[in-house]
Design a protein around this motif. Structure first.
Motif, short mmCIF file in Angstrom:
data_model
loop_
_atom_site.label_atom_id
_atom_site.label_comp_id
_atom_site.label_asym_id
_atom_site.label_seq_id
_atom_site.Cartn_x
_atom_site.Cartn_y
_atom_site.Cartn_z
N UNK A 90 0.83 -1.21 0.00
CA UNK A 90 0.00 0.00 0.00
C UNK A 90 0.87 1.26 0.00
N UNK A 91 1.92 1.27 0.80
CA UNK A 91 2.84 2.43 0.82
C UNK A 91 3.40 2.69 -0.57
N UNK A 92 3.84 1.63 -1.21
CA UNK A 92 4.41 1.74 -2.56
C UNK A 92 3.40 2.37 -3.52
N UNK A 93 2.20 1.86 -3.52
CA UNK A 93 1.16 2.37 -4.41
C UNK A 93 0.85 3.83 -4.12
N UNK A 94 0.67 4.17 -2.84
CA UNK A 94 0.30 5.54 -2.48
C UNK A 94 1.38 6.54 -2.88
N UNK A 95 2.64 6.19 -2.64
CA UNK A 95 3.73 7.11 -2.98
C UNK A 95 3.80 7.34 -4.49
N UNK A 96 3.80 6.26 -5.25
CA UNK A 96 3.96 6.41 -6.69
C UNK A 96 2.73 7.04 -7.36
N UNK A 97 1.54 6.71 -6.88
CA UNK A 97 0.35 7.36 -7.42
C UNK A 97 0.37 8.86 -7.12
N UNK A 98 0.83 9.21 -5.93
CA UNK A 98 0.85 10.63 -5.53
C UNK A 98 1.77 11.45 -6.44
N UNK A 99 2.83 10.82 -6.94
CA UNK A 99 3.73 11.56 -7.83
C UNK A 99 3.38 11.35 -9.31
N UNK A 100 2.26 10.66 -9.55
CA UNK A 100 1.78 10.54 -10.92
C UNK A 100 2.27 9.32 -11.69
N UNK A 101 2.75 8.30 -10.99
CA UNK A 101 3.23 7.09 -11.67
C UNK A 101 2.23 5.97 -11.42
N UNK A 102 1.39 5.70 -12.41
CA UNK A 102 0.42 4.61 -12.32
C UNK A 102 1.12 3.29 -12.65
N UNK A 103 0.61 2.22 -12.07
CA UNK A 103 1.19 0.90 -12.35
C UNK A 103 0.86 0.48 -13.77
N UNK A 104 1.90 0.17 -14.53
CA UNK A 104 1.75 -0.28 -15.91
C UNK A 104 2.98 -1.11 -16.27
N UNK A 105 3.00 -1.65 -17.47
CA UNK A 105 4.18 -2.39 -17.91
C UNK A 105 5.42 -1.50 -17.87
N UNK A 106 5.26 -0.24 -18.19
CA UNK A 106 6.40 0.68 -18.22
C UNK A 106 6.89 1.09 -16.83
#
Length: 135
Positions: A90-106
């Motif tokens: 959850x921490x990983x997701x929240x941090x990266x989403x907050x800076x605009x990095x959605x989970x994708x292949x890239x």
């Protein structure tokens, strides 16, 4: 097998590359709230207290970006470490989403490396494992 090293004291994991920190706490929620009251507004504390109810673990991000990983007990058994890993995710997701990095292949490598980093930092402060290799 591991020896537990943390005792009811919050600590900070800094993620400088993404300009975020995680406050990690294992123990009584009231002790955590007492600590948070030193830094946050009463309405933020009330919202946190309402959202973080009973359970094995919680990750909470305040509107201002502060992140808290909380578990009522220090991990000792495999199920506890599974819960800890769940909260680290959850921490990983929240941090990266907050800076605009959605989970994708890239972006999956960014997610994997951040997850790995947070896990290593928390585990190194939480438990001393009997046999491990560091990389």
């Amino acid at each position: 097998m591991c020896e537990i090293m943390v005792k009811n004291k919050p600590y900070i994991i800094s993620i400088d590359i993404y300009q975020h920190d995680i406050l990690v706490f294992f123990g009584n929620k009231e002790l955590l709230i007492n600590e948070l009251e030193k830094y946050l507004e009463p309405d933020q504390i009330e919202e946190f207290d309402t959202c973080v109810q009973k359970g094995r673990g919680h990750t909470y991000m305040f509107d201002t970006g502060q992140l808290v990983l909380y578990m009522p007990n220090v991990p000792k058994r495999i199920d506890d470490f599974v819960t800890l890993n769940h909260e680290i995710f959850h921490c990983t997701i929240l941090i990266l989403k907050r800076i605009g990095v959605s989970l994708s292949d890239d972006s999956e490598e960014a997610y994997a490396y951040l997850y790995e980093y947070i896990t290593k930092m928390i585990y190194s402060k939480t438990a001393k494992f009997s046999s491990s290799s560091s990389r």
